[in-house]
Design a protein around this motif. Structure first.
Motif, mmCIF file in Angstrom:
data_model
loop_
_atom_site.group_PDB
_atom_site.id
_atom_site.type_symbol
_atom_site.label_atom_id
_atom_site.label_comp_id
_atom_site.label_asym_id
_atom_site.label_seq_id
_atom_site.Cartn_x
_atom_site.Cartn_y
_atom_site.Cartn_z
ATOM 1 N N GLY A 1 -54.278 40.586 55.162
ATOM 2 C CA GLY A 1 -55.114 41.158 56.218
ATOM 3 C C GLY A 1 -56.562 41.308 55.768
ATOM 4 N N VAL A 2 -56.734 41.745 54.525
ATOM 5 C CA VAL A 2 -58.092 41.932 54.001
ATOM 6 C C VAL A 2 -58.799 40.582 53.909
ATOM 7 N N LYS B 1 -45.179 52.912 66.325
ATOM 8 C CA LYS B 1 -44.372 52.055 65.441
ATOM 9 C C LYS B 1 -43.687 52.880 64.353
ATOM 10 N N LYS C 1 -50.912 50.986 59.819
ATOM 11 C CA LYS C 1 -49.534 50.890 59.329
ATOM 12 C C LYS C 1 -49.252 51.905 58.230
ATOM 13 N N PRO D 1 -47.638 50.079 48.700
ATOM 14 C CA PRO D 1 -48.911 49.366 48.578
ATOM 15 C C PRO D 1 -49.780 49.907 47.447
ATOM 16 N N CYS E 1 -50.468 52.383 55.252
ATOM 17 C CA CYS E 1 -50.273 51.823 53.904
ATOM 18 C C CYS E 1 -50.872 52.710 52.821
ATOM 19 N N ASN E 2 -51.754 53.624 53.228
ATOM 20 C CA ASN E 2 -52.300 54.627 52.293
ATOM 21 C C ASN E 2 -53.433 54.089 51.412
ATOM 22 N N LEU E 3 -53.779 52.805 51.558
ATOM 23 C CA LEU E 3 -54.808 52.237 50.676
ATOM 24 C C LEU E 3 -56.162 52.894 50.927
ATOM 25 N N TYR F 1 -45.328 54.722 62.047
ATOM 26 C CA TYR F 1 -46.132 54.834 60.836
ATOM 27 C C TYR F 1 -46.917 56.147 60.817
ATOM 28 N N PRO G 1 -56.219 46.579 55.401
ATOM 29 C CA PRO G 1 -55.730 45.232 55.716
ATOM 30 C C PRO G 1 -55.636 44.982 57.225
ATOM 31 N N ASP G 2 -55.681 46.025 58.018
ATOM 32 C CA ASP G 2 -55.469 45.835 59.447
ATOM 33 C C ASP G 2 -56.728 46.076 60.271
ATOM 34 N N GLU H 1 -52.861 50.710 65.457
ATOM 35 C CA GLU H 1 -52.942 49.542 64.570
ATOM 36 C C GLU H 1 -52.651 49.913 63.120
#
Lengths: 76, 270, 366
Positions: free
Chosen positions: B39-40, A39, A16, B235, A18-20, A41, A63-64, A14
């Motif tokens: 998403g958040v 995928k 992605k 991001p 994003c590194n956040l 990632y 976010p995921d 799941e």
């Protein structure tokens, strides 16, 4: 070596990449894996698991919703 | 097994669980780009609905835009509205089922351009609904065109030389305008780029749903957000760009928290 | 017998809505139908039946409020006139695409553009061919009396829920403003939540219980095969309407040599034309389509081999005449007569038109 007090489980498929979460982690526990998921990632993982305090900052910004966080209740 | 792995495995036990995905979020992978704020915010809404125990009483209204598929992710009843019409659809649902919780979820193009009239009038009527507004200053779904909230000088696919006020006018601070309306009960602007910001936004969303239960008027939550794909930044760089450029134009905080206005202030004398 | 009253067509829409247990009306003022909402606001049904009445900020907002409330399984409606219906086209397409039941009243006025506030039937094509984007059909009822304005609100809701499809009552300024005797139904209760669960519980967004899957009202489908299936399902529904719901009235058609086809207020005028023509010895009949979609094509095609000609009489530039031609398929002559600009022709004018188009030529031929 610091005591291990927390741990996270990342749903690799799941994520992605994003590194956040890596940036949000106050203890530099997380990093993006050199390997990729199906995928393509570079998914997040515990590069320095002994640093984790189980603070849930990573899961807060994810976010995921692919991070599950555990923390030991008693200090070792 | 190494000592370290053993230590980790000792922690990963149900009794030590401190955070897991909301049960109201299903297993569908979100279609959003990596790092997308949607998403958040989806997760926060799901958590609030779950924690308030109102899953069976909540109806969501999704917009046209990237969040059109919000209905795929949160396990409640949904209606998908035409572009900009979510506040009208939410009004229709709420008026015939006043005992339910109804919320709309819209982006900046949907809420502040094509749906401006529906947005203003729903808030001005003080509809007892929650309106969630994702402001990332760009049209994400259609490929990065100028939004009403696009900043001056910001490059988009329809302002390739930067937004020019002579040609395109000014960024629309619609949340400030909505806070002026007597029907607005609670108007706030939040963000989700840091863990602290996420926690504040969740509190704001929770408060918005509670205001709906109290029938105080419209509760409006703007979330200043990023669009990495539209902004053509990573991001992490998007969050930095947002903090440096969006926040001065769209400052965070509560804009109104008074409940809707007393009708007697507006009444004819005779 | 129900209560008898002398009422305006527009007023009776409101009265019938309340009495049949309608849950909500969302509208925006426009001439010549503003009396619908005015009557509702005067009667305050929210205090008696609990029906919601809301003046929206635009026709666009009204139709999307209808979308939301219809998605909750409620019996809801709106009314407007031609320019307002154009604004609603977006929402109507979404309602049809999402398969929601509702009633939409169009008290037509003349166009295009702002046109005129005088009566017209110029929205025939818009109503019967969709009107908005995409392959869809409304079920269209054309009232010719104040009584039918009343009856079609009730019938409209029945059909809307039978087919999960928007129903349009295509009236015009004449019928809307006309005062006539009308027999009203007795007050019926609004559906309870239990009844709504029973009737629409498998699709309506009334809150997801733990025992069922979530309901999503949407017209969106990204998978082309699935979308084509959705389109085919809609088309099957429209075919079912064609098979089961065609309604029309026949007047003096048995021995007719010529047949006028007219709907709504035009049909009222043509009824007199039939009498005038018959007094002159012309065997004239009248077919009044009551459903404009589904169109009574079979009855028309049935007469096509027996009559010398059809005359389509419409308050527009000739729209329904094309549907008659399709039904007749070249078997006999089909002519059009109509007036525009809000002009309502007299029965004699129509009779003259019939003579000019058919009788003079037919007499020359013999």
């Amino acid at each position: 070596m610091a005591k291990v007090r927390g741990a996270v489980v990342v749903d690799n498929e799941e994520c992605k990449g994003c590194n956040l979460c890596v940036v949000a982690c106050p203890t530099q526990t997380l990093a993006l894996n050199r390997n990729v998921n199906n995928k393509g990632y570079h998914y997040s993982y515990m590069e320095n698991p002994e640093n984790c305090t189980g603070c849930t900052n990573c899961s807060a910004v994810c976010p995921d919703s692919c991070i599950t966080v555990y923390r030991t209740k008693a200090e070792h | 097994m190494s000592v370290l792995t053993e230590k980790i495995n000792a922690i990963i036990k149900p009794e030590n669980l401190v955070y897991s995905k909301s049960p109201l979020l299903n297993d569908d992978s979100m279609h959003y780009c990596p790092g997308c704020s949607h998403g958040v915010v989806h997760r926060l809404i799901a958590e609030v609905i779950d924690e308030m125990g109102i899953q069976e009483e909540t109806i969501g209204v999704s917009p046209v835009g990237c969040a059109v598929f919000a209905y795929n992710y949160i396990d409640i009843d949904w209606q998908e509205a035409a572009h900009g019409r979510a506040p009208a659809v939410a009004t229709g649902i709420k008026r015939v089922m006043p005992e339910k919780y109804v919320f709309s979820y819209q982006g900046d193009g949907d809420l502040a351009a094509i749906g401006t009239a529906e947005t203003f009038h729903a808030v001005n009527r003080g509809e007892n609904i929650v309106m969630i507004f994702i402001n990332n200053a760009i049209y994400g779904m259609t490929g990065g065109q100028m939004a009403p909230t696009t900043l001056v000088g910001q490059i988009t696919s329809t302002t390739p030389h930067g937004r020019n006020v002579d040609l395109n006018g000014y960024p629309l601070k619609i949340t400030e305008l909505l806070a002026q309306l007597p029907g607005a009960a609670f108007v706030t602007r939040q963000s989700v780029q840091t863990p602290a910001a996420v926690r504040k936004t969740k509190k704001a969303i929770r408060k918005a749903f509670e205001i709906q239960a109290q029938k105080k008027g419209t509760a409006f939550v703007e979330v200043v957000s990023t669009c990495s794909s539209g902004w053509k930044l990573s991001p992490v760089a998007s969050n930095k760009w947002m903090e440096e450029n969006m926040f001065p134009q769209y400052p965070l905080g509560d804009l109104k928290d008074t409940g809707r206005a007393d009708a007697s202030l507006y009444k004819v004398k005779g | 017998m129900g209560e008898l009253r002398l009422m305006k067509g527009n007023e009776v829409i409101a009265e019938a809505a309340i009495r049949c247990g309608c849950d909500g009306y969302f509208g925006y003022p426009i001439t010549p139908q503003s009396e619908v909402m005015e009557t509702l606001m005067t009667l305050r049904p929210w205090e008696s039946t609990g029906m919601v009445v809301l003046q929206a900020e635009s026709e666009i907002a009204s139709i999307h409020m209808v979308y939301g409330a219809a998605g909750a399984g409620k019996r809801v409606m709106t009314s407007s006139s031609s320019p307002g219906i154009s604004l609603m086209a977006e929402g109507i397409s979404y309602i049809a695409g999402s398969e929601l039941p509702c009633v939409i009243v169009n008290v037509q006025r003349g166009g295009p553009g702002l046109g005129t506030i005088q009566p017209s039937q110029a929205d025939y094509n818009q109503a019967t061919k969709g009107g908005g984007h995409g392959d869809y059909s409304l079920l269209v009822l054309a009232p010719a009396s104040v009584q039918e304005m009343h009856d079609f609100v009730i019938l409209g809701f029945e059909l809307a829920f039978k087919f999960r499809n928007p129903v349009m009552i295509l009236a015009d300024g004449v019928i809307g403003q006309l005062m006539e005797k009308v027999e009203l139904i007795d007050q019926r209760p609004r559906w309870t939540n239990e009844q709504i669960s029973e009737i629409s519980g498998d699709w309506a967004t009334i809150g997801k219980s733990k025992v069922r899957k979530k309901h999503v009202i949407t017209s969106l489908e990204m998978d082309s095969n699935m979308m084509e299936n959705n389109n085919l399902r809609l088309q099957a529904k429209y075919n079912k309407m064609k098979a089961e719901e065609v309604r029309y009235e026949e007047i003096n058609c048995d021995d007719a040599e010529y047949i006028i086809v007219a709907f709504g207020s035009a049909a009222r005028i043509c009824q007199k034309t039939v009498q005038i023509a018959r007094r002159k010895g012309v065997k004239l009949g009248l077919i009044r389509p009551i459903t404009l979609f589904p169109f009574p094509e079979k009855i028309i095609s049935g007469y096509a081999s027996r009559v010398k000609g059809f005359l389509s009489v419409e308050f527009n530039a000739g729209q329904m005449v094309n549907d008659i031609r399709l039904a007749v398929n070249g078997k006999t002559r089909v002519e059009y007569f109509g007036r525009m600009g809000g002009i309502v022709p007299t029965p004699d004018e129509v009779e003259e038109a019939l003579e000019q188009r058919f009788l003079k030529e037919d007499l020359c031929r013999y």
